[in-house]
Design a protein around this motif. Structure first.
Motif, PDB file in Angstrom:
ATOM      1  N   HIS A 225       0.837  -1.204   0.000  1.00 57.77           N
ATOM      2  CA  HIS A 225       0.000   0.000   0.000  1.00 57.77           C
ATOM      3  C   HIS A 225       0.870   1.251   0.000  1.00 57.77           C
ATOM      4  N   VAL A 226       1.803   1.291  -0.968  1.00 56.24           N
ATOM      5  CA  VAL A 226       2.683   2.436  -1.165  1.00 56.24           C
ATOM      6  C   VAL A 226       2.587   2.853  -2.632  1.00 56.24           C
ATOM      7  N   THR A 227       3.180   3.995  -2.958  1.00 63.20           N
ATOM      8  CA  THR A 227       3.198   4.430  -4.346  1.00 63.20           C
ATOM      9  C   THR A 227       4.139   3.548  -5.164  1.00 63.20           C
ATOM     10  N   LEU A 228       3.946   3.573  -6.466  1.00 65.66           N
ATOM     11  CA  LEU A 228       4.843   2.832  -7.349  1.00 65.66           C
ATOM     12  C   LEU A 228       6.267   3.347  -7.196  1.00 65.66           C
ATOM     13  N   GLU A 229       6.436   4.655  -7.056  1.00 64.46           N
ATOM     14  CA  GLU A 229       7.762   5.237  -6.893  1.00 64.46           C
ATOM     15  C   GLU A 229       8.456   4.701  -5.644  1.00 64.46           C
ATOM     16  N   ALA A 230       7.716   4.600  -4.531  1.00 61.24           N
ATOM     17  CA  ALA A 230       8.304   4.091  -3.294  1.00 61.24           C
ATOM     18  C   ALA A 230       8.677   2.621  -3.425  1.00 61.24           C
ATOM     19  N   ALA A 231       7.821   1.841  -4.074  1.00 61.45           N
ATOM     20  CA  ALA A 231       8.113   0.416  -4.259  1.00 61.45           C
ATOM     21  C   ALA A 231       9.341   0.219  -5.141  1.00 61.45           C
ATOM     22  N   VAL A 232       9.447   0.996  -6.210  1.00 64.16           N
ATOM     23  CA  VAL A 232      10.597   0.891  -7.111  1.00 64.16           C
ATOM     24  C   VAL A 232      11.885   1.270  -6.392  1.00 64.16           C
ATOM     25  N   THR A 233      11.857   2.351  -5.625  1.00 61.28           N
ATOM     26  CA  THR A 233      13.049   2.793  -4.912  1.00 61.28           C
ATOM     27  C   THR A 233      13.509   1.740  -3.914  1.00 61.28           C
ATOM     28  N   ARG A 234      12.576   1.157  -3.197  1.00 63.89           N
ATOM     29  CA  ARG A 234      12.933   0.107  -2.229  1.00 63.89           C
ATOM     30  C   ARG A 234      13.481  -1.121  -2.948  1.00 63.89           C
ATOM     31  N   TYR A 235      12.879  -1.483  -4.053  1.00 62.94           N
ATOM     32  CA  TYR A 235      13.350  -2.625  -4.838  1.00 62.94           C
ATOM     33  C   TYR A 235      14.783  -2.387  -5.305  1.00 62.94           C
ATOM     34  N   ALA A 236      15.041  -1.204  -5.844  1.00 59.51           N
ATOM     35  CA  ALA A 236      16.381  -0.885  -6.338  1.00 59.51           C
ATOM     36  C   ALA A 236      17.407  -0.892  -5.210  1.00 59.51           C
ATOM     37  N   ASP A 237      17.005  -0.460  -4.021  1.00 57.90           N
ATOM     38  CA  ASP A 237      17.922  -0.433  -2.883  1.00 57.90           C
ATOM     39  C   ASP A 237      18.300  -1.832  -2.402  1.00 57.90           C
ATOM     40  N   LEU A 238      17.367  -2.783  -2.490  1.00 61.18           N
ATOM     41  CA  LEU A 238      17.569  -4.087  -1.869  1.00 61.18           C
ATOM     42  C   LEU A 238      17.925  -5.211  -2.832  1.00 61.18           C
ATOM     43  N   THR A 239      17.661  -5.039  -4.112  1.00 56.27           N
ATOM     44  CA  THR A 239      17.894  -6.135  -5.040  1.00 56.27           C
ATOM     45  C   THR A 239      19.384  -6.416  -5.234  1.00 56.27           C
TER      46      THR A 239
END
Length: 289
Positions: A162-176
């Motif tokens: 339940h976050v924005t697409l931008e927040a999900a993408v940023t978190r994905y990029a940080d952790l992948t």
């Protein structure tokens, strides 16, 4: 464990990572979407309510003499942005010692730079917010359960947490652990990029026009991995072998596009090893005297 033990551990936290570890310690059964308001209340926030103006996205108001602290959000925020704004202000409340009043604009809630003290503080609050809303153990496990990386996973992840697409993408990029980058495009122009830590340096910058191969994509196109010209996207020196780059394009009807660039790290290592082997085994011929 008593609530005051939780508050004592938070008070000794210091960094965003330590604070997030403390929250996970006292909330071992967190499930997505995270109840950020409940965590804020337990951490010492006495009230979460709307601002009377939309001049700011969110604000932190404190009166530590009375033991009061309130988080205020602009009334026009979407539910997803409101959740991030609350987590962001909770970060300000817990980070850096004695809390001080804050008024944050939308750009502050997207800050990733650290070249000034103000930007650095906003960046740390954003990292904290992402960690609260998308806790690393949960996020990594849910991403792994989706299988091979694809751009279509990102809207599903955003919906789960339940976050924005931008927040999900940023978190994905940080952790992948993969070599990938995400580029947000509007009307054929790059707005901003979120590369993973292992991805090569990008040559395209915010405000640059994107290659025609992306601009021509439509919402009706089937999303598939397509070959991409590496020199259109990443910095390559004259003597460096060009990596094999692929991309996926998620297009929306409003001119918005999310581009995912991907480099197969294992294949690149094999190619480098083959090139080195070939160079080593190549015979050299001396001149006859």
């Amino acid at each position: 464990m008593p609530n005051d033990a939780f508050l004592n551990d938070l008070a000794n936290g210091g960094s965003a990572e330590t604070l997030l570890a403390t929250i996970l310690k006292y909330h071992p059964d967190l499930r997505a979407p995270i109840d950020v308001v409940a965590i804020a209340h337990r951490a010492g926030i006495t009230e979460v309510r709307d601002l009377e103006t939309d001049a700011f996205a969110s604000a932190l108001i404190t009166n530590m003499a009375k033991g009061e602290a309130a988080i205020l959000c602009a009334p026009g925020l979407s539910a997803q942005r409101r959740r991030f704004a609350i987590a962001h202000q909770l970060g300000h409340f817990l980070l850096g010692g004695q809390p001080v009043d804050r008024q944050c604009r939308n750009r502050d809630l997207a800050e990733t730079r650290r070249d000034t003290p103000t930007r650095k503080a906003e960046m740390h609050a954003n990292r904290f917010a992402a960690g609260v809303l998308m806790p690393k153990p949960l996020f990594v496990a849910s991403v792994a359960g989706l299988g091979k990386p694809t751009v279509t996973h990102l809207p599903d992840i955003a919906a789960t947490y339940h976050v924005t697409l931008e927040a999900a993408v940023t978190r994905y990029a940080d952790l992948t652990q993969t070599m990938c980058a995400f580029l947000f495009v509007k009307d054929g122009v790059l707005r901003y990029a979120r590369p993973s830590r292992f991805f090569p340096a990008l040559s395209i910058q915010a405000g640059d026009p994107i290659p025609a191969s992306v601009k021509s994509a439509t919402p009706n196109d089937r999303i598939a991995w397509l070959p991409a010209e590496a020199r259109d996207w990443i910095q390559i020196s004259r003597h460096t072998r060009q990596p094999r780059l692929t991309m996926q394009i998620l297009s929306k009807a409003n001119g918005f596009q999310l581009v995912m660039l991907f480099v197969n790290a294992a294949a690149e290592r094999r190619a480098d090893e083959e090139a080195e082997k070939e160079a080593t085994e190549k015979p050299s011929f001396g001149q006859r005297r």
